[in-house]
Design an enzyme around this catalytic site. Structure first.
Site, PDB file in Angstrom:
ATOM      1  N   ASP A 122       0.778  -1.182  -0.053  1.00 35.98           N
ATOM      2  CA  ASP A 122       0.090   0.121   0.041  1.00 35.98           C
ATOM      3  C   ASP A 122       0.799   1.318  -0.161  1.00 35.98           C
ATOM      4  O   ASP A 122       1.485   1.418   0.908  1.00 35.98           O
ATOM      5  CB  ASP A 122      -1.009   0.037   1.239  1.00 35.98           C
ATOM      6  CG  ASP A 122      -0.163  -0.454   2.417  1.00 35.98           C
ATOM      7  OD1 ASP A 122       0.722  -1.204   2.534  1.00 35.98           O
ATOM      8  OD2 ASP A 122      -0.889   0.078   3.401  1.00 35.98           O
ATOM      9  N   GLU A 150      12.660   2.655   6.166  1.00 37.52           N
ATOM     10  CA  GLU A 150      11.602   1.650   5.682  1.00 37.52           C
ATOM     11  C   GLU A 150      11.960   1.412   4.232  1.00 37.52           C
ATOM     12  O   GLU A 150      11.719   0.178   3.842  1.00 37.52           O
ATOM     13  CB  GLU A 150      10.302   2.165   5.841  1.00 37.52           C
ATOM     14  CG  GLU A 150       9.102   1.549   5.295  1.00 37.52           C
ATOM     15  CD  GLU A 150       7.865   2.106   5.454  1.00 37.52           C
ATOM     16  OE1 GLU A 150       6.726   1.542   5.305  1.00 37.52           O
ATOM     17  OE2 GLU A 150       7.693   3.458   5.336  1.00 37.52           O
TER      18      GLU A 150
END
EC number: 3.2.1.28
Length: 751
Positions: A478, A674
């Site tokens: 996502d 990330e």
């Protein structure tokens, strides 16, 4: 670190070595808890032993030593220490600094070097890049210079950490702030980052763990725990925790026996943490039994829960660091989630109850099982059996059941249930989508959100939009233009590769641990390994039929609604290699045709630029698209390519990813984030997409990194020989490193 010369003659070897200075028994690379612990406090050392801390001996002293005491030192080169030489080479990294006032030095360092005022020292700061600090020998009376971005940023990190331990004065080894960056990052991941990311529920920390920073509604102000209806012991445990700490205002509620999409929507305004697996502990001081949660690791940043596929990637890194208890704990939690919530959840929050994530439990259980000792450990065997029983339940009731199963193709899709607007997103995330509907109904945006969530306004097209949006979030990707507006209709190569792996793993499990006959306690059906292998064979054939494109060398997603294969070139094509479902011929074409389109400076991009399409104000960049690269894509591609005999290609891809991570770590104050822009050589951590980059927002020192990125670094280093590690430590770019190799060395990287 230098090697100790052990061939110094019989006298030197037999003589007991006297500890002459503090540095000889203090490890400069010890954990922060040890390094900045009470025994190393200079103030306490002054009281106990005020003189001769780490006195470096000069040649004049050595020359006066008796010939007998010189025995065994004949092979050592004698060099004189320059009295004013403050270079690293002059000291071989053995100097120690004395920071008399940690706060003062920290403030001076930030004032001089942190010119952009973000509490980090990076290559973008324009300070003098030099700071004077006191020497340990003189207790700060004499000074030497610390130079360069890397050493100064490490000094900032060490001072920040020392301050967090309440230290006002410290001795600091030069070796600690000029440590090889590969060694430093590996050490921080294994000894600090994993610890910072590990959670374990007990009576005293429930309130803190239950807090949720993602939702800001009146009903979310108080921490809340939802407990399965059939776990009364846990309910009593959490009630006890609430009573012990009334100021937390911890609320404890039972979940209903049947969890529906309507129920999940009804508690979106009062979200809470979902209970996880616990074990009984005996308190020897009280003689009472109490519950305590199994440990688990969280991804980091705003993601402070047990996440689905993140946990598998992290488990691989945790096992490399011998943190087997944490990896094992996450397997226990997934078994608990399947048994009590019906699936492995996106994460253990109430608003995720309808949504799963990519399934990795069989492989996760197997790697933990092996680390626990395998068949020789009855506890490991018991864990494996319970994990596979849960995996079979998940396979049957989640991934090969309606609505995720497409009955026509027999392939599966990310197609979760759910109603309304996902509450965990940023408050304005869907505003551009919802604004036309609000205008259509003549209400404000906030009013429309409430009316739509309450079911008072019906908009079928909007329902379909959120169906696909939930599917995207279940996929773990996502968001991406690959899935936008179609996700729930796509039989994806990633999901079906994972289910093929489930089928193969379950077949092997039944043969090895169930005497080739498994009775399912759920429906009392009996299956054999041959039956599961046949299911895997059928899935493999269907994947090839519907997804494989021989011309491009890609496995593509298949749209089950319009009955058409897509052409979105994604790094998930390599999941077919990880799962072992591709043929050797398909693997070769993937390496020859697909890989060159995805291989960038810093590793694999999530997709190709062509597939992503043009970017504009009305079509903003998505984080799971080009030019960004993600740790799970690298990890699965490395292992998949290696298993098909392409180890040299894996070496090359791993070097690219590790270089990018190391370069950002060195230049940007020890940052680990990330995701990365794999096309950028200077600041790959800078990602301006959607909610930014988790792991970048810290002051002074990064303490967590990011879960699966931490794991990727440790796993990637396993593919590096000593030459490659040295090159990474020197931050040599891939193009320079590869071009400097001899012909036989180039073969090691598939060049």
């Amino acid at each position: 670190m230098s090697q100790v010369n052990t061939s110094q003659g019989p006298v030197a070897q037999g003589r007991q070595r006297r500890l002459s200075s503090l540095s000889e028994f203090n490890d400069p690379f010890s954990n922060a808890e040890v390094y900045y612990g009470p025994p190393t406090d200079p103030r306490k050392q002054k009281q106990a032993k005020p003189a001769k801390i780490n006195r470096t001996r000069t040649m004049s002293v050595f020359d006066n030593v008796s010939p007998f005491k010189k025995t065994g030192f004949g092979k050592l080169q004698q060099t004189r220490r320059g009295s004013e030489d403050d270079t690293y080479s002059s000291s071989q990294g053995n100097r120690r600094f004395f920071i008399e006032d940690v706060d003062k030095t920290l403030n001076e360092l930030l004032a001089a070097e942190d010119t952009d005022k973000n509490y980090q020292i990076t290559i973008e700061d324009t300070g003098p890049k030099v700071l004077k600090v006191g020497t340990a020998n003189s207790y700060g009376y004499k000074h030497i210079n610390i130079r360069g971005t890397y050493m100064l940023s490490n000094l900032l990190q060490e001072l920040t950490i020392a301050k967090s331990f309440g230290r006002h004065q410290i001795f600091l080894d030069e070796a600690r702030i000029n440590e090889n960056p590969v060694n430093r990052l590996s050490r921080l991941i294994n000894t600090q980052f994993w610890n910072s990311l590990t959670r374990r529920v007990d009576l005293n920390n429930v309130g803190e763990i239950a807090k949720d920073t993602k939702i800001d509604t009146p009903g979310a102000k108080n921490p809340r725990i939802y407990v399965p209806y059939d776990c009364p012991e846990q309910y009593e445990f959490y009630v006890q925790a609430s009573q012990m700490h009334p100021s937390l205002k911890l609320e404890v509620e039972y979940l209903p026996k049947k969890i529906t999409a309507e129920y999940v929507k009804s508690v979106n305004d009062t979200p809470g943490l979902l209970a996880l697996a616990m074990e009984e502990h005996f308190n020897p001081s009280t003689g009472e039994k109490t519950l305590i949660g199994y440990p688990y690791a969280v991804p980091g940043g705003r993601f402070n829960e047990l996440y689905g596929w993140d946990s598998y990637m992290m488990a691989l890194g945790l096992l490399e660091a011998n943190k087997t208890d944490v990896a094992r704990g996450m397997v226990e939690h997934f078994i608990f989630e399947i048994n009590h919530y019906g699936k492995i959840l996106n994460a253990n929050r109430s608003y995720y109850l309808c949504r799963s994530q990519p399934p990795f439990l069989t492989e996760m259980a197997l790697v933990v099982f092996k680390k626990l000792g395998g068949r020789s450990n009855p506890d490991a065997v018991d864990l494996l059996k319970r994990a596979f029983q849960a995996s079979i339940k998940e396979y049957k009731t989640v991934w090969t059941a309606s609505p995720r199963l497409d009955p026509e193709t027999g392939l599966s899709r990310y197609h979760p249930n759910g109603l309304g607007i996902p509450p965990e997103t940023e408050s304005d995330h869907f505003d551009t989508v919802l604004l036309p509907y609000a205008s259509k109904h003549g209400v404000t945006l906030d009013e429309f959100k409430q009316l739509y969530n309450d079911g008072k306004i019906k908009e079928p097209k909007l329902d379909e939009f959120f169906l696909h949006d939930r599917g995207v979030r279940e996929s773990g990707h996502d968001t991406t233009y690959r899935f936008e507006g179609v996700c729930a209709y796509l039989a994806t190569i990633d999901l079906n590769s994972l289910l093929y792996k489930y089928e193969i793993d379950i077949a092997d499990f039944i043969k090895e641990f169930c005497d080739d006959k498994y009775e399912d306690p759920l429906d009392h059906s009996i299956t054999t390994s041959a039956m599961w292998k046949e299911m895997a064979k059928i899935r493999q054939e269907k994947i090839t039929k519907y997804m494989w494109d021989d011309e491009s060398g890609f496995f593509f997603d298949y749209n089950t609604k319009i009955k058409h294969r897509t052409s979105y070139e994604s790094a998930t094509t390599f999941w077919a290699l990880w799962a072992g479902l591709a043929t050797k011929e398909q693997a070769q074409k993937m390496v020859e045709k697909a890989l060159p389109k995805l291989e960038m400076l810093g590793g694999l991009a999530a997709c190709t630029e062509r597939s992503r399409g043009p970017i504009s104000i009305s079509r903003p960049i998505r984080q799971w698209d080009y030019p960004f690269g993600w740790a799970p894509h690298q990890i699965l591609a490395w292992e998949g390519l290696r298993s098909y005999g392409y180890l040299t290609v894996t070496n090359r891809l791993a070097y690219r990813w590790l270089f990018m991570m190391t370069k950002a770590f060195v230049d940007y104050n020890g940052i680990v984030v990330e995701k990365y822009d794999v096309t950028r050589g200077t600041d790959p951590h800078r990602v301006e997409a959607e909610y930014g980059n988790q792991g970048a927002d810290f002051k002074g020192a990064a303490t967590e990194g990011f879960g699966w990125v931490n794991a990727s670094y440790i796993l990637g280093l396993k593919y590096m020989n000593s030459h490659a590690r040295r090159a990474l430590g020197a931050c040599i770019p891939p193009i320079s490193f590869f071009s400097s190799l001899r012909p036989q060395e180039r073969n090691l990287y598939g060049l």
